[in-house]
Design an enzyme around this catalytic site. Structure first.
Site, PDB file in Angstrom:
ATOM      1  N   ASN A  65      24.180  48.309  61.060  1.00  0.00           N
ATOM      2  CA  ASN A  65      23.280  49.131  61.867  1.00  0.00           C
ATOM      3  C   ASN A  65      23.870  50.543  61.849  1.00  0.00           C
ATOM      4  O   ASN A  65      24.842  50.824  62.548  1.00  0.00           O
ATOM      5  CB  ASN A  65      23.206  48.561  63.281  1.00  0.00           C
ATOM      6  CG  ASN A  65      22.177  49.266  64.142  1.00  0.00           C
ATOM      7  OD1 ASN A  65      21.666  50.324  63.773  1.00  0.00           O
ATOM      8  ND2 ASN A  65      21.875  48.694  65.287  1.00  0.00           N
ATOM      9  N   ARG A 108      19.585  47.267  59.340  1.00  0.00           N
ATOM     10  CA  ARG A 108      18.543  47.554  60.327  1.00  0.00           C
ATOM     11  C   ARG A 108      17.911  48.902  59.990  1.00  0.00           C
ATOM     12  O   ARG A 108      18.598  49.912  59.871  1.00  0.00           O
ATOM     13  CB  ARG A 108      19.143  47.623  61.726  1.00  0.00           C
ATOM     14  CG  ARG A 108      18.103  48.007  62.740  1.00  0.00           C
ATOM     15  CD  ARG A 108      18.679  48.271  64.094  1.00  0.00           C
ATOM     16  NE  ARG A 108      17.589  48.614  64.996  1.00  0.00           N
ATOM     17  CZ  ARG A 108      17.681  49.564  65.920  1.00  0.00           C
ATOM     18  NH1 ARG A 108      18.783  50.255  66.064  1.00  0.00           N
ATOM     19  NH2 ARG A 108      16.652  49.817  66.694  1.00  0.00           N
ATOM     20  N   HIS A 166      11.556  47.414  68.334  1.00  0.00           N
ATOM     21  CA  HIS A 166      12.274  46.267  68.903  1.00  0.00           C
ATOM     22  C   HIS A 166      11.741  44.953  68.325  1.00  0.00           C
ATOM     23  O   HIS A 166      11.835  43.902  68.966  1.00  0.00           O
ATOM     24  CB  HIS A 166      12.139  46.191  70.440  1.00  0.00           C
ATOM     25  CG  HIS A 166      12.813  47.302  71.186  1.00  0.00           C
ATOM     26  ND1 HIS A 166      12.253  47.878  72.315  1.00  0.00           N
ATOM     27  CD2 HIS A 166      13.981  47.944  70.994  1.00  0.00           C
ATOM     28  CE1 HIS A 166      13.056  48.815  72.776  1.00  0.00           C
ATOM     29  NE2 HIS A 166      14.105  48.896  71.983  1.00  0.00           N
ATOM     30  N   LEU A 186      14.061  45.035  78.003  1.00  0.00           N
ATOM     31  CA  LEU A 186      14.414  46.114  78.927  1.00  0.00           C
ATOM     32  C   LEU A 186      15.877  46.486  78.759  1.00  0.00           C
ATOM     33  O   LEU A 186      16.770  45.857  79.321  1.00  0.00           O
ATOM     34  CB  LEU A 186      14.146  45.680  80.377  1.00  0.00           C
ATOM     35  CG  LEU A 186      12.770  45.065  80.664  1.00  0.00           C
ATOM     36  CD1 LEU A 186      12.672  44.643  82.131  1.00  0.00           C
ATOM     37  CD2 LEU A 186      11.652  46.035  80.305  1.00  0.00           C
ATOM     38  N   ARG A 229      13.781  58.093  78.285  1.00  0.00           N
ATOM     39  CA  ARG A 229      12.459  58.379  77.700  1.00  0.00           C
ATOM     40  C   ARG A 229      11.375  58.153  78.746  1.00  0.00           C
ATOM     41  O   ARG A 229      11.450  57.207  79.533  1.00  0.00           O
ATOM     42  CB  ARG A 229      12.206  57.470  76.498  1.00  0.00           C
ATOM     43  CG  ARG A 229      12.948  57.914  75.258  1.00  0.00           C
ATOM     44  CD  ARG A 229      12.816  56.897  74.142  1.00  0.00           C
ATOM     45  NE  ARG A 229      14.085  56.239  73.879  1.00  0.00           N
ATOM     46  CZ  ARG A 229      14.240  55.125  73.167  1.00  0.00           C
ATOM     47  NH1 ARG A 229      13.194  54.526  72.637  1.00  0.00           N
ATOM     48  NH2 ARG A 229      15.431  54.615  72.976  1.00  0.00           N
ATOM     49  N   GLU A 235      19.685  40.476  68.308  1.00  0.00           N
ATOM     50  CA  GLU A 235      19.041  41.228  67.231  1.00  0.00           C
ATOM     51  C   GLU A 235      19.812  41.127  65.919  1.00  0.00           C
ATOM     52  O   GLU A 235      19.210  41.015  64.857  1.00  0.00           O
ATOM     53  CB  GLU A 235      18.888  42.693  67.662  1.00  0.00           C
ATOM     54  CG  GLU A 235      17.878  42.841  68.782  1.00  0.00           C
ATOM     55  CD  GLU A 235      17.748  44.269  69.317  1.00  0.00           C
ATOM     56  OE1 GLU A 235      18.535  44.619  70.212  1.00  0.00           O
ATOM     57  OE2 GLU A 235      16.885  45.012  68.836  1.00  0.00           O
TER      58      GLU A 235
HETATM   59  P1  AMP Z   1      20.903  47.767  76.332  1.00  0.00           P
HETATM   60  O1  AMP Z   1      20.240  48.999  75.782  1.00  0.00           O
HETATM   61  O2  AMP Z   1      20.162  46.502  76.010  1.00  0.00           O
HETATM   62  O3  AMP Z   1      22.366  47.688  76.007  1.00  0.00           O
HETATM   63  O4  AMP Z   1      20.821  47.912  77.941  1.00  0.00           O
HETATM   64  C1  AMP Z   1      21.471  48.952  78.611  1.00  0.00           C
HETATM   65  C2  AMP Z   1      21.017  48.977  80.055  1.00  0.00           C
HETATM   66  O5  AMP Z   1      21.311  47.700  80.667  1.00  0.00           O
HETATM   67  C3  AMP Z   1      21.687  50.040  80.935  1.00  0.00           C
HETATM   68  O6  AMP Z   1      20.708  50.755  81.652  1.00  0.00           O
HETATM   69  C4  AMP Z   1      22.528  49.221  81.892  1.00  0.00           C
HETATM   70  O7  AMP Z   1      22.620  49.853  83.141  1.00  0.00           O
HETATM   71  C5  AMP Z   1      21.721  47.954  82.000  1.00  0.00           C
HETATM   72  N1  AMP Z   1      22.501  46.857  82.579  1.00  0.00           N
HETATM   73  C6  AMP Z   1      23.534  46.196  82.054  1.00  0.00           C
HETATM   74  N2  AMP Z   1      24.011  45.305  82.950  1.00  0.00           N
HETATM   75  C7  AMP Z   1      23.222  45.403  84.063  1.00  0.00           C
HETATM   76  C8  AMP Z   1      23.189  44.766  85.348  1.00  0.00           C
HETATM   77  N3  AMP Z   1      24.083  43.815  85.674  1.00  0.00           N
HETATM   78  N4  AMP Z   1      22.228  45.152  86.226  1.00  0.00           N
HETATM   79  C9  AMP Z   1      21.343  46.108  85.908  1.00  0.00           C
HETATM   80  N5  AMP Z   1      21.332  46.742  84.738  1.00  0.00           N
HETATM   81  C10 AMP Z   1      22.255  46.406  83.818  1.00  0.00           C
END
Ligand code: AMP
Length: 371
Positions: A8, A65, A154, A183, A215, A355
């Site tokens: 990636n 990717r 995604h 999310l 965003r 992923e």
């Molecule tokens: P990703 O892009 O999938 O790595 O997700 C990143 C997002 O996941 C960030 O906004 C983090 O704050 C959120 N995140 C990770 N752990 C938690 C948690 N325990 N509660 C709420 N948000 C989380």
């Protein structure tokens, strides 16, 4: 041979994972490439370092990717010169992402010339969305000349978690309808009917749809004209504010969901309002996709926020009992795989996304060597 190296490539980073089947043999991130004090001078040196430290014996394929496949790639594709040229033609659609992938592909083809390379596109899973779900009501000549339509992103994540959801429900994928909510920092919702994407919230670029870390998600497009003509912002400044200074960051001044949750728990009104906007947008998409699908077996949360945040899942789905949707507070608090009460018509799931594994499987499938 089932070993797959997944690459990636970012503009200044190279994330990698080496699989044997579904087992991870090695993984890592080479970062600040090209910067002072960074891990490598360029992507070639980064890959060389990976090859010096990771045993790539028996490597069957490299899976890359690639963010944007436009309407030219509807499936993972074995890379040759023509494929590279086509990905280059798509750079205007993904100016921040596709050039980095091309750099990664270029060095991998040079340093691993005997290993087949496969491009796995974030957009490909959404190529099954019917025309009414990808066309906007704009001048059709302009749209077709410039490729203005929804592509969606995604895809590897939505594909993986929708299949896993069917497995969790014990139903064939082809008979399972799922709304998948990815999310993370980026966020998108997808309606999946029988294993095929039929609607998704991101558009020509990953800017539209849900509220994200930085965003904006959906806005009235006239904001762009107004910001230019009335507020005097340049197009670059408008792009910057909508992609890097909006979303949670724009509303709350913080792009990390954990911090926003903590602030709301401590009584911060701005954080509370931000979360209300975040949940409201999600609910609007859930409602829309219930109507698109007609019958829904499951709603599945995934990625950093979806997998880890009970308040987000509850905040999104509370009060929808009349639609057959409910969240069990204890199951939700424990991040269980199924968080709806037994017997509810629509199962609510939490499925960790994989992923890289999906890219590895796609790469194997593309060269015809199923694991
Ligand atoms: P990703 O892009 O999938 O790595 O997700 C990143 C997002 O996941 C960030 O906004 C983090 O704050 C959120 N995140 C990770 N752990 C938690 C948690 N325990 N509660 C709420 N948000 C989380």
């Amino acid at each position: 041979m089932t070993r797959v190296l997944v690459l990636n490539s970012g503009s200044s980073s190279l994330r990698y994972r080496l699989f044997d089947g579904s087992e991870v043999l090695a993984k890592g991130l080479i970062q600040r490439i090209g910067e002072d004090g960074g891990d490598a001078a360029d992507h070639r040196e980064a890959l060389q370092r990976l090859m010096d430290t990771v045993d790539l014996t028996g490597l069957a394929v490299v899976g890359h990717r690639v963010v944007h496949g436009g309407d030219r790639f509807t499936a993972s594709t074995v890379i040759n010169d023509e494929v590279v040229a086509t990905i280059e033609e798509l750079v205007p659609l993904a100016p921040l992402h596709n050039p980095a992938a091309l750099t990664g592909i270029d060095v991998a083809r040079k340093l691993l010339p005997d290993v087949p390379q496969v491009a796995v596109f974030d957009t490909a899973f959404h190529s099954t969305i019917p025309p009414e779900g990808v066309l906007w009501a704009i001048d059709r000549d302009l749209a077709s000349r410039w490729g203005l339509r929804r592509y969606g992103f995604h895809g590897t994540s939505h594909a993986y978690v929708s299949r896993e959801t069917a497995r969790l429900l014990g139903k064939p994928v082809t008979e399972t309808n799922v709304i998948t909510l990815h999310l993370g920092n980026g966020a998108s919702a997808t309606a999946v009917r029988g294993g095929r994407s039929v609607a998704t919230s991101m558009g020509m670029t990953p800017l539209s749809g849900l509220v994200m870390g930085t965003r904006s998600g959906d806005i009235d497009p006239s904001l762009v004209f107004h910001l230019h003509r009335v507020a005097g912002l340049s197009l670059d400044e408008i792009e910057d504010t909508l992609t890097r200074r909006s979303g949670l960051l724009g509303l709350a001044g913080d792009n990390d969901m954990r911090t926003v949750q903590e602030r709301r728990a401590a009584g911060d009104q701005q954080a509370a309002l931000t979360l209300d906007v975040y949940y409201r947008r999600l609910r609007e998409y859930v409602g829309a996709y219930l109507a698109v699908l007609g019958r829904v077996d499951a709603i599945t949360f995934t990625a950093g926020i979806g997998e880890n945040s009970p308040p987000v899942r509850a905040g999104t789905l509370t009060g929808l009992e009349a639609l057959g949707i409910a969240v069990d507070p204890d199951r939700n608090a424990r991040n269980e795989l199924i968080i709806s009460p037994d017997g509810t018509p629509i199962t609510v799931c939490v499925v960790p996304t994989e992923e890289e594994l999906e890219i590895a499987d796609e790469a194997r499938r593309a060269i015809g060597s199923e694991s």
